[in-house]
Design a protein around this motif. Structure first.
Motif, PDB file in Angstrom:
ATOM      1  N   ALA A 243       0.869  -1.195   0.000  1.00 22.64           N
ATOM      2  CA  ALA A 243       0.000   0.000   0.000  1.00 22.64           C
ATOM      3  C   ALA A 243       0.899   1.236   0.000  1.00 22.64           C
ATOM      4  O   ALA A 243       1.919   1.257   0.692  1.00 22.64           O
ATOM      5  N   ALA A 244       0.516   2.240  -0.804  1.00 22.79           N
ATOM      6  CA  ALA A 244       1.349   3.444  -0.886  1.00 22.79           C
ATOM      7  C   ALA A 244       1.382   4.152   0.468  1.00 22.79           C
ATOM      8  O   ALA A 244       2.402   4.677   0.892  1.00 22.79           O
ATOM      9  N   GLN A 245       0.242   4.153   1.173  1.00 21.23           N
ATOM     10  CA  GLN A 245       0.166   4.773   2.500  1.00 21.23           C
ATOM     11  C   GLN A 245      -0.213   3.698   3.520  1.00 21.23           C
ATOM     12  O   GLN A 245      -1.390   3.553   3.852  1.00 21.23           O
ATOM     13  N   PRO A 246       0.764   2.940   4.024  1.00 16.34           N
ATOM     14  CA  PRO A 246       0.407   1.884   4.972  1.00 16.34           C
ATOM     15  C   PRO A 246      -0.263   2.464   6.216  1.00 16.34           C
ATOM     16  O   PRO A 246       0.132   3.531   6.692  1.00 16.34           O
ATOM     17  N   ASP A 247      -1.303   1.785   6.690  1.00 22.00           N
ATOM     18  CA  ASP A 247      -1.972   2.227   7.905  1.00 22.00           C
ATOM     19  C   ASP A 247      -1.130   1.726   9.096  1.00 22.00           C
ATOM     20  O   ASP A 247      -1.096   0.525   9.371  1.00 22.00           O
ATOM     21  N   PRO A 248      -0.443   2.660   9.802  1.00 24.04           N
ATOM     22  CA  PRO A 248       0.515   2.227  10.829  1.00 24.04           C
ATOM     23  C   PRO A 248      -0.134   1.334  11.890  1.00 24.04           C
ATOM     24  O   PRO A 248       0.473   0.359  12.343  1.00 24.04           O
ATOM     25  N   LYS A 249      -1.378   1.687  12.269  1.00 22.22           N
ATOM     26  CA  LYS A 249      -2.027   0.900  13.337  1.00 22.22           C
ATOM     27  C   LYS A 249      -2.230  -0.539  12.882  1.00 22.22           C
ATOM     28  O   LYS A 249      -1.951  -1.487  13.614  1.00 22.22           O
ATOM     29  N   LYS A 250      -2.685  -0.686  11.644  1.00 22.31           N
ATOM     30  CA  LYS A 250      -2.944  -2.042  11.132  1.00 22.31           C
ATOM     31  C   LYS A 250      -1.629  -2.806  10.946  1.00 22.31           C
ATOM     32  O   LYS A 250      -1.553  -4.014  11.191  1.00 22.31           O
ATOM     33  N   VAL A 251      -0.587  -2.079  10.518  1.00 20.90           N
ATOM     34  CA  VAL A 251       0.713  -2.733  10.299  1.00 20.90           C
ATOM     35  C   VAL A 251       1.238  -3.282  11.629  1.00 20.90           C
ATOM     36  O   VAL A 251       1.640  -4.451  11.732  1.00 20.90           O
ATOM     37  N   VAL A 252       1.190  -2.437  12.670  1.00 18.12           N
ATOM     38  CA  VAL A 252       1.724  -2.859  13.978  1.00 18.12           C
ATOM     39  C   VAL A 252       0.867  -3.992  14.551  1.00 18.12           C
ATOM     40  O   VAL A 252       1.395  -4.978  15.097  1.00 18.12           O
ATOM     41  N   ALA A 253      -0.462  -3.871  14.381  1.00 21.75           N
ATOM     42  CA  ALA A 253      -1.337  -4.924  14.913  1.00 21.75           C
ATOM     43  C   ALA A 253      -1.023  -6.261  14.243  1.00 21.75           C
ATOM     44  O   ALA A 253      -0.923  -7.303  14.911  1.00 21.75           O
ATOM     45  N   ALA A 254      -0.828  -6.245  12.908  1.00 22.85           N
ATOM     46  CA  ALA A 254      -0.523  -7.498  12.187  1.00 22.85           C
ATOM     47  C   ALA A 254       0.820  -8.048  12.637  1.00 22.85           C
ATOM     48  O   ALA A 254       0.983  -9.257  12.842  1.00 22.85           O
ATOM     49  N   ALA A 255       1.801  -7.139  12.807  1.00 22.41           N
ATOM     50  CA  ALA A 255       3.134  -7.593  13.223  1.00 22.41           C
ATOM     51  C   ALA A 255       3.071  -8.198  14.625  1.00 22.41           C
ATOM     52  O   ALA A 255       3.744  -9.196  14.919  1.00 22.41           O
ATOM     53  N   LYS A 256       2.262  -7.601  15.488  1.00 23.21           N
ATOM     54  CA  LYS A 256       2.136  -8.132  16.856  1.00 23.21           C
ATOM     55  C   LYS A 256       1.504  -9.521  16.810  1.00 23.21           C
ATOM     56  O   LYS A 256       1.947 -10.437  17.500  1.00 23.21           O
ATOM     57  N   MET A 257       0.464  -9.660  15.999  1.00 21.88           N
ATOM     58  CA  MET A 257      -0.204 -10.964  15.887  1.00 21.88           C
ATOM     59  C   MET A 257       0.780 -12.022  15.399  1.00 21.88           C
ATOM     60  O   MET A 257       0.702 -13.198  15.772  1.00 21.88           O
ATOM     61  N   ALA A 258       1.692 -11.618  14.500  1.00 20.14           N
ATOM     62  CA  ALA A 258       2.633 -12.585  13.936  1.00 20.14           C
ATOM     63  C   ALA A 258       3.890 -12.696  14.781  1.00 20.14           C
ATOM     64  O   ALA A 258       4.868 -13.320  14.361  1.00 20.14           O
ATOM     65  N   ALA A 259       3.885 -12.072  15.975  1.00 24.17           N
ATOM     66  CA  ALA A 259       5.033 -12.068  16.886  1.00 24.17           C
ATOM     67  C   ALA A 259       6.274 -11.520  16.189  1.00 24.17           C
ATOM     68  O   ALA A 259       7.387 -12.003  16.410  1.00 24.17           O
ATOM     69  N   ALA A 260       6.064 -10.535  15.323  1.00 26.05           N
ATOM     70  CA  ALA A 260       7.200  -9.968  14.595  1.00 26.05           C
ATOM     71  C   ALA A 260       7.537  -8.569  15.113  1.00 26.05           C
ATOM     72  O   ALA A 260       8.596  -8.036  14.801  1.00 26.05           O
ATOM     73  N   HIS A 261       6.630  -8.004  15.937  1.00 27.42           N
ATOM     74  CA  HIS A 261       6.789  -6.606  16.354  1.00 27.42           C
ATOM     75  C   HIS A 261       8.124  -6.373  17.084  1.00 27.42           C
ATOM     76  O   HIS A 261       8.890  -5.473  16.711  1.00 27.42           O
ATOM     77  N   ASP A 262       8.422  -7.204  18.108  1.00 28.49           N
ATOM     78  CA  ASP A 262       9.651  -6.986  18.894  1.00 28.49           C
ATOM     79  C   ASP A 262      10.885  -7.097  18.004  1.00 28.49           C
ATOM     80  O   ASP A 262      11.828  -6.309  18.127  1.00 28.49           O
ATOM     81  N   MET A 263      10.849  -8.082  17.136  1.00 28.35           N
ATOM     82  CA  MET A 263      11.997  -8.284  16.236  1.00 28.35           C
ATOM     83  C   MET A 263      12.177  -7.056  15.322  1.00 28.35           C
ATOM     84  O   MET A 263      13.277  -6.586  15.106  1.00 28.35           O
ATOM     85  N   ILE A 264      11.055  -6.507  14.835  1.00 34.72           N
ATOM     86  CA  ILE A 264      11.142  -5.382  13.884  1.00 34.72           C
ATOM     87  C   ILE A 264      11.663  -4.122  14.584  1.00 34.72           C
ATOM     88  O   ILE A 264      12.553  -3.444  14.067  1.00 34.72           O
ATOM     89  N   VAL A 265      11.135  -3.833  15.785  1.00 38.07           N
ATOM     90  CA  VAL A 265      11.565  -2.571  16.424  1.00 38.07           C
ATOM     91  C   VAL A 265      13.025  -2.636  16.875  1.00 38.07           C
ATOM     92  O   VAL A 265      13.652  -1.610  17.105  1.00 38.07           O
ATOM     93  N   LYS A 266      13.575  -3.835  16.968  1.00 33.60           N
ATOM     94  CA  LYS A 266      15.000  -3.935  17.333  1.00 33.60           C
ATOM     95  C   LYS A 266      15.906  -3.568  16.149  1.00 33.60           C
ATOM     96  O   LYS A 266      17.080  -3.300  16.325  1.00 33.60           O
ATOM     97  N   LEU A 267      15.368  -3.560  14.942  1.00 28.67           N
ATOM     98  CA  LEU A 267      16.177  -3.189  13.769  1.00 28.67           C
ATOM     99  C   LEU A 267      16.452  -1.679  13.827  1.00 28.67           C
ATOM    100  O   LEU A 267      15.612  -0.935  14.341  1.00 28.67           O
ATOM    101  N   PRO A 268      17.597  -1.207  13.312  1.00 28.07           N
ATOM    102  CA  PRO A 268      17.967   0.214  13.455  1.00 28.07           C
ATOM    103  C   PRO A 268      16.855   1.174  13.011  1.00 28.07           C
ATOM    104  O   PRO A 268      16.603   2.177  13.651  1.00 28.07           O
ATOM    105  N   GLU A 269      16.187   0.859  11.903  1.00 30.93           N
ATOM    106  CA  GLU A 269      15.133   1.779  11.459  1.00 30.93           C
ATOM    107  C   GLU A 269      13.733   1.201  11.641  1.00 30.93           C
ATOM    108  O   GLU A 269      12.769   1.689  11.036  1.00 30.93           O
ATOM    109  N   GLY A 270      13.632   0.188  12.466  1.00 31.69           N
ATOM    110  CA  GLY A 270      12.331  -0.398  12.792  1.00 31.69           C
ATOM    111  C   GLY A 270      11.500  -0.745  11.564  1.00 31.69           C
ATOM    112  O   GLY A 270      11.998  -1.368  10.617  1.00 31.69           O
ATOM    113  N   TYR A 271      10.249  -0.275  11.582  1.00 28.03           N
ATOM    114  CA  TYR A 271       9.325  -0.593  10.481  1.00 28.03           C
ATOM    115  C   TYR A 271       9.740   0.073   9.173  1.00 28.03           C
ATOM    116  O   TYR A 271       9.250  -0.291   8.113  1.00 28.03           O
ATOM    117  N   ASP A 272      10.630   1.092   9.288  1.00 31.56           N
ATOM    118  CA  ASP A 272      11.039   1.796   8.067  1.00 31.56           C
ATOM    119  C   ASP A 272      12.316   1.229   7.468  1.00 31.56           C
ATOM    120  O   ASP A 272      12.900   1.817   6.549  1.00 31.56           O
TER     121      ASP A 272
END
Ligand code: ATP
Length: 577
Positions: free
Chosen positions: A432-461
């Motif tokens: 999506a050109a404009q990802p919905d941040p709330k939905k992105v984080v919610a999906a990542a949390k459901m997939a247990a990917a959120h903690d792993m992603i925020v540990k990356l230097p630029e996180g979701y970006d």
């Protein structure tokens, strides 16, 4: 190629071309005046030789020269204008079809990649290139060839006969060129494409190629394809060059012959010197379109092939019809006597499979390698069409849903997760050109990917590449899972979801499956590892594409163990060898 099968595609291409009809008329009009102004040179010669020189009038020469300079200026502007208009007609044609052809390429590639789907966009470009090339302009100039030849005949019938015979000969040469250069040009362009594909594949698998010490062998393979492409290119260039050189020298010879014959007629007092020179110039103009068409034939040949191939592609993949939009479905999935044949195969990879999945249930699909688990996943997500039977989502067959909507209702984690060039957020949000941040984080949390992603230097970006780049296999799989869950699907199809996951990842996956079930959704898990079916209520066992067991998980496992024991005992008694 069967013309009837190409008809629908051809009609679509013609309709796109018709949209620029106004522009072609404008080019026709500009061409009319530009060609009329082509007479400037011959007329100038006539006047200079027959009036200025014989009357020794400097004023007439100056006046004539000024007029000619002006007319040539107008002709240049007209030529430039028609080039610009044609460029826009070509661009409009491509812009009109770009999306449609790309959709057809993606559609066809997901089911059964064909030659026409592999070259779809290239074919469109070659048609567009013809539209902006001088060859097409030559087609607008060609009707003037007989007019110029007639003009020569007016000077003297003998000159006319020479011009018509010479022109006719060059037309025959151009027809011969068309036939003889067809194969070399097509072979050269397909060999170049093949070499480029091999190079691209080696480049994208560079890591594996180096790790396995395959570089030299892979390079040899590429080199063979490249050499073959070069060989065909040289052959095509030889044929084209031969025809081009022959046409050019024939045209020059004809112009000189015209001068020679003209001089003879002048000596015989049957022609003026001005007409002699003007005739030779007119002949050059008359033959120019033929010479141009022969010299640039490769462009036309590629466009003709592209047109045929595009017609095939667009006929194979008709435009999507309007569907009546269905309400969001409940998590009720049924396979009824489902038979699936892999694209291009004749034998069914799945035969007569039936099962039903209700809201809140999870179904595990197990079976040995090649038993048809991934095939079932592809059929359930609508990627492969059933050859027999049906898949129904909340009562409606999958093809009743708009494909994009269906992708939202059925989340899919393929066995081999592929990411796209872009940020992790864009990948989770399905580009999506404009990802919905709330939905992105919610999906990542459901997939247990959120903690792993925020540990990356630029996180979701964080920017990732197609093969994941800096991410590990497990991390890519978790992002793939988040992507599958992004649209809050009612059905989740997971093909070997834990093949790259560690214990924590497996636990998180089971948690995600539990959450899906509690929300009244349904989950299908194609699995090899027992940990993956922990949350499954039902189990479907496949073997050789057929269903060998289906039912509540523990019952199916108990029966399997009992069968196994029985087989062991029978073996012990020497019953089964
Ligand atoms: N793209 C394809 N083209 C042709 N045949 C295919 C294709 N994909 C799978 N098949 C065939 O379909 C059959 C089932 O394959 P499938 O990938 O569904 O098995 P699977 O149970 O998922 O195996 P695995 O556990 O190894 O992933 C196999 O015989 C395979 O050769």
């Amino acid at each position: 190629m069967n013309q009837a099968l190409l008809q629908a595609g051809q009609e679509e291409l013609r309709a796109a071309r018709r949209e620029s009809r106004g522009l072609y008329w404008a080019v026709g009009l500009f061409s009319f005046f530009a060609n009329l102004l082509m007479l400037t040179g011959p007329l100038y010669m006539l006047q200079v030789y027959d009036r200025v020189l014989s009357g020794r009038s400097l004023e007439t020469l100056i006046a004539l020269s000024l007029l000619v300079a002006f007319l040539y200026g107008v002709m240049g502007i007209l030529d430039y204008a028609r080039g610009r208009v044609m460029a826009r007609a070509g661009a409009r044609f491509q812009a009109r079809l770009d999306r449609r052809v790309f959709d057809a390429v993606v559609h066809q590639s997901s089911r059964m990649p064909t030659q026409s789907s592999a070259s779809g966009l290239r074919d469109l470009e070659s048609v567009q290139q013809l539209m902006t090339s001088p060859v097409l302009m030559a087609a607008f100039d060609a009707p003037w060839t007989p007019v110029f030849l007639l003009g020569i005949s007016l000077f003297h019938p003998w000159l006319g006969i020479l011009a018509v015979v010479g022109g006719g000969f060059l037309v025959l040469v151009s027809i011969l060129n068309r036939f003889l250069s067809r194969q070399p040009i097509l072979k050269s362009s397909s060999a170049s494409h093949h070499a480029a594909l091999i190079g691209e594949q080696i480049r994208s698998e560079a890591e594996m190629v180096r790790a396995l010490g395959m570089q030299s062998a892979a390079n040899d393979r590429w080199q063979v394809a490249r050499d073959e492409a070069l060989l065909h290119q040289v052959a095509a260039s030889d044929t084209a060059g031969g025809f081009s050189a022959f046409t050019k020298s024939t045209r020059l010879l004809l112009q000189s012959a015209m001068l020679g014959l003209g001089a003879y007629l002048v000596l015989a007092n049957e022609l003026t010197p001005g007409a002699m020179i003007a005739g030779s110039i007119l002949l050059g103009r008359a033959l120019a379109p033929i010479e141009l068409a022969i010299g640039q034939w490769a462009v036309a040949q590629r466009a003709l092939k592209g047109w045929e191939s595009l017609s095939q592609l667009l006929s194979d993949v008709p435009p999507e019809g309007q569907r009546t939009e269905l309400p969001a479905p409940k998590a009720k999935l049924e396979a009824q006597q489902l038979t699936v044949v892999a694209p291009g195969e004749s034998q069914a990879a799945l035969r007569m499979i039936s099962f039903e999945l209700k809201p809140g249930q999870a179904l595990g699909v197990i079976g040995p390698s090649g038993s048809g688990k991934s095939t079932l996943a592809r059929a359930l997500t609508g990627v492969w069409r059933p050859a027999g039977g049906r898949v129904r989502l909340d009562g409606a067959t999958l093809d009743q849903y708009d494909p994009d909507k269906l992708g939202q209702y059925i989340g899919y984690l393929p066995q081999r997760v592929q990411l796209f060039e872009g940020t992790i957020a864009q990948n989770i949000a399905r580009l999506a050109a404009q990802p919905d941040p709330k939905k992105v984080v919610a999906a990542a949390k459901m997939a247990a990917a959120h903690d792993m992603i925020v540990k990356l230097p630029e996180g979701y970006d964080t920017i990732v590449s197609a093969n994941g780049g800096r991410l590990s296999g497990g991390q890519v799989q978790r992002i793939g899972l988040a992507r599958a869950m992004y649209s809050n699907p009612v059905i989740l199809v997971l093909d070997e979801p834990n093949s790259n996951l560690d214990n924590d990842g497996s636990n998180a996956l089971n948690e995600a499956i539990r959450t899906m079930k509690q929300a009244g959704n349904a989950v299908l898990i194609m699995a090899h590892r027992p940990a993956a079916i922990k949350e499954c209520d039902l189990l479907l066992v496949l073997d050789g594409g057929a269903r060998t067991a289906f039912g509540p998980r523990d019952e199916v496992l108990r029966d399997a163990v009992a069968n196994h024991k029985q087989i062991q005992q029978t073996k012990g008694q020497g019953g089964v060898q």
